[in-house]
Design a protein around this motif. Structure first.
Motif, PDB file in Angstrom:
ATOM      1  N   THR A 234      54.131  39.564  20.071  1.00 21.98           N
ATOM      2  CA  THR A 234      54.280  39.251  21.510  1.00 21.98           C
ATOM      3  C   THR A 234      52.967  39.372  22.275  1.00 21.98           C
ATOM      4  O   THR A 234      52.943  39.156  23.493  1.00 21.98           O
ATOM      5  N   LEU A 235      51.885  39.718  21.584  1.00 23.15           N
ATOM      6  CA  LEU A 235      50.605  39.988  22.255  1.00 23.15           C
ATOM      7  C   LEU A 235      50.078  38.766  22.998  1.00 23.15           C
ATOM      8  O   LEU A 235      49.624  38.880  24.144  1.00 23.15           O
ATOM      9  N   THR A 236      50.139  37.601  22.357  1.00 22.11           N
ATOM     10  CA  THR A 236      49.637  36.374  22.991  1.00 22.11           C
ATOM     11  C   THR A 236      50.401  36.078  24.273  1.00 22.11           C
ATOM     12  O   THR A 236      49.814  35.773  25.307  1.00 22.11           O
ATOM     13  N   ARG A 237      51.727  36.196  24.192  1.00 17.73           N
ATOM     14  CA  ARG A 237      52.570  35.960  25.372  1.00 17.73           C
ATOM     15  C   ARG A 237      52.238  36.954  26.476  1.00 17.73           C
ATOM     16  O   ARG A 237      52.100  36.588  27.648  1.00 17.73           O
ATOM     17  N   THR A 238      52.079  38.235  26.111  1.00 18.53           N
ATOM     18  CA  THR A 238      51.781  39.280  27.090  1.00 18.53           C
ATOM     19  C   THR A 238      50.449  39.032  27.783  1.00 18.53           C
ATOM     20  O   THR A 238      50.347  39.112  29.013  1.00 18.53           O
ATOM     21  N   LEU A 239      49.418  38.704  26.991  1.00 22.14           N
ATOM     22  CA  LEU A 239      48.081  38.494  27.559  1.00 22.14           C
ATOM     23  C   LEU A 239      48.012  37.234  28.416  1.00 22.14           C
ATOM     24  O   LEU A 239      47.348  37.221  29.463  1.00 22.14           O
ATOM     25  N   LEU A 240      48.704  36.169  27.984  1.00 17.97           N
ATOM     26  CA  LEU A 240      48.706  34.928  28.759  1.00 17.97           C
ATOM     27  C   LEU A 240      49.428  35.122  30.098  1.00 17.97           C
ATOM     28  O   LEU A 240      48.960  34.684  31.147  1.00 17.97           O
ATOM     29  N   THR A 241      50.575  35.808  30.048  1.00 14.14           N
ATOM     30  CA  THR A 241      51.333  36.070  31.275  1.00 14.14           C
ATOM     31  C   THR A 241      50.531  36.946  32.228  1.00 14.14           C
ATOM     32  O   THR A 241      50.420  36.663  33.423  1.00 14.14           O
ATOM     33  N   SER A 242      49.965  38.023  31.680  1.00 12.46           N
ATOM     34  CA  SER A 242      49.181  38.943  32.512  1.00 12.46           C
ATOM     35  C   SER A 242      47.919  38.267  33.046  1.00 12.46           C
ATOM     36  O   SER A 242      47.539  38.479  34.200  1.00 12.46           O
ATOM     37  N   GLY A 243      47.291  37.455  32.195  1.00 14.26           N
ATOM     38  CA  GLY A 243      46.062  36.770  32.596  1.00 14.26           C
ATOM     39  C   GLY A 243      46.279  35.797  33.739  1.00 14.26           C
ATOM     40  O   GLY A 243      45.516  35.789  34.724  1.00 14.26           O
ATOM     41  N   THR A 244      47.314  34.972  33.632  1.00 16.72           N
ATOM     42  CA  THR A 244      47.592  33.995  34.695  1.00 16.72           C
ATOM     43  C   THR A 244      48.018  34.702  35.987  1.00 16.72           C
ATOM     44  O   THR A 244      47.630  34.282  37.085  1.00 16.72           O
ATOM     45  N   THR A 245      48.800  35.775  35.849  1.00 15.21           N
ATOM     46  CA  THR A 245      49.204  36.544  37.038  1.00 15.21           C
ATOM     47  C   THR A 245      47.983  37.183  37.691  1.00 15.21           C
ATOM     48  O   THR A 245      47.855  37.194  38.926  1.00 15.21           O
ATOM     49  N   LEU A 246      47.082  37.700  36.861  1.00 14.08           N
ATOM     50  CA  LEU A 246      45.870  38.347  37.375  1.00 14.08           C
ATOM     51  C   LEU A 246      44.981  37.359  38.115  1.00 14.08           C
ATOM     52  O   LEU A 246      44.408  37.690  39.165  1.00 14.08           O
ATOM     53  N   ILE A 247      44.877  36.138  37.594  1.00  9.19           N
ATOM     54  CA  ILE A 247      44.078  35.103  38.267  1.00  9.19           C
ATOM     55  C   ILE A 247      44.649  34.808  39.654  1.00  9.19           C
ATOM     56  O   ILE A 247      43.916  34.681  40.637  1.00  9.19           O
ATOM     57  N   ALA A 248      45.980  34.730  39.724  1.00  5.95           N
ATOM     58  CA  ALA A 248      46.643  34.427  40.999  1.00  5.95           C
ATOM     59  C   ALA A 248      46.403  35.532  42.028  1.00  5.95           C
ATOM     60  O   ALA A 248      46.039  35.257  43.183  1.00  5.95           O
ATOM     61  N   VAL A 249      46.600  36.789  41.617  1.00  4.77           N
ATOM     62  CA  VAL A 249      46.451  37.894  42.584  1.00  4.77           C
ATOM     63  C   VAL A 249      44.981  38.145  42.921  1.00  4.77           C
ATOM     64  O   VAL A 249      44.666  38.565  44.043  1.00  4.77           O
ATOM     65  N   LEU A 250      44.085  37.872  41.983  1.00  7.10           N
ATOM     66  CA  LEU A 250      42.650  37.979  42.283  1.00  7.10           C
ATOM     67  C   LEU A 250      42.234  36.940  43.323  1.00  7.10           C
ATOM     68  O   LEU A 250      41.420  37.227  44.211  1.00  7.10           O
ATOM     69  N   SER A 251      42.816  35.745  43.203  1.00  6.28           N
ATOM     70  CA  SER A 251      42.528  34.693  44.190  1.00  6.28           C
ATOM     71  C   SER A 251      42.994  35.117  45.575  1.00  6.28           C
ATOM     72  O   SER A 251      42.307  34.889  46.578  1.00  6.28           O
ATOM     73  N   LEU A 252      44.182  35.743  45.625  1.00  4.19           N
ATOM     74  CA  LEU A 252      44.693  36.244  46.906  1.00  4.19           C
ATOM     75  C   LEU A 252      43.764  37.319  47.477  1.00  4.19           C
ATOM     76  O   LEU A 252      43.503  37.358  48.680  1.00  4.19           O
TER      77      LEU A 252
END
Length: 295
Positions: A234-252
């Protein structure tokens, strides 16, 4: 692909998390509790008209910040019927109405602004003791519901308890992080913490669900091995989900205004620590419990 060892070093990561929790407790003790915002404490509300058509809420916030009022203040713009004037509501922490009005007058005078104080009054906290009590009850029942749901699904309450401990770990460390930075706990931050709680438990359940599936498929393997395989799967799924979420909140955080920055900052730290706890903490707690009960 080589399998990464997550479970083997679980006690080291559990010790790191315990140290961070103790550090957070020490910070809160030194800080004498949470740095509660106006939503919890109430404050003085001043309605002021400024005779300058070029001034806006951002300018006013900068002026207040330069004069030492960046924390414990809320600003709101009011539509003014006069073309050459702007009206604002300034809500700030102050012991008395007199001290609040003197502070605001001093700042506006020092910046050579023409103004008129329209009104001044005390406003109570948006979240009173009764509402806080009800909210705590709601959170407690929600956590209990998670434990019951996961216990039924996985056949043991330890999975739910471990998930809830990881969730509390994430929220608590995020509060500690905000306290260290001197940020206030406002309604916006509470919204971010509740968002983080939902994100964290979802990420943990995904890993737990894969472990449950692999327990049936890999009957001959030991539980620690099954857990490690599941986390890797599940590591790939976890990192991809966290990564995309992190990009969104960093943009905010980078592009957002002052109101949204605390919300985004809470989630930036929360997503990182939530991903960490899902991978290193939640499953490790279950394994430690299983090993100790077996002994």
């Amino acid at each position: 692909m080589k399998e990464i060892e997550f479970i083997q070093k679980r006690r080291m990561f559990l010790l790191i998390s315990l140290s961070c929790v103790i550090l957070t407790i020490i910070v809160l003790i030194i800080n004498k509790g949470l740095n509660l915002g106006l939503d919890f404490t109430g404050g003085i509300l001043i309605q002021v008209k400024i005779f300058d058509k070029n001034i806006n809420i951002s300018n006013l916030r900068e002026i207040l910040a330069k004069n030492g009022i960046s924390k414990g203040v809320e600003l709101q713009n009011i539509l003014s019927l006069e073309q050459d004037a702007k009206e604002f509501i300034i809500k700030l922490k102050a012991e008395t109405q007199e001290s609040a009005i003197n502070t605001i007058k001093g700042i506006l005078d020092s910046n050579n602004l023409q103004y008129e104080i329209k009104s001044i009054e005390y406003v109570g906290p948006a979240i009173g003791k009764h509402l806080t009590k009800k909210a705590l009850y709601a959170i407690a029942f929600s956590l209990l519901g998670i434990i019951v749901y996961v216990a039924v699904r996985f056949g043991s309450s330890i999975w739910g308890v471990a998930g809830v401990i990881a969730l509390i770990h994430d929220v608590f460390l995020t509060i500690g992080f905000l306290t260290i930075l001197g940020k206030e706990i406002s309604l916006t931050v509470i919204a971010a913490l509740l968002t983080l709680a939902g994100y964290s438990i979802n990420d943990t359940i995904v890993i737990f669900d894969r472990i449950r599936e692999n327990i049936k498929l890999l009957r001959k393997e030991k539980l620690d091995k099954i857990m490690n395989i599941s986390i890797n799967q599940t590591l790939t799924r976890t990192l991809l989900t966290s990564g995309t979420t992190l990009i969104a909140v960093l943009s905010l955080f980078i592009l957002g205004n002052q109101v949204i920055k605390d919300f985004a900052l809470s989630l930036v730290f929360g997503v990182i620590v939530g991903t960490y706890s899902s991978i290193f903490i939640a499953s490790a707690l279950v394994l430690e419990y299983k090993l100790r009960t077996k002994q």
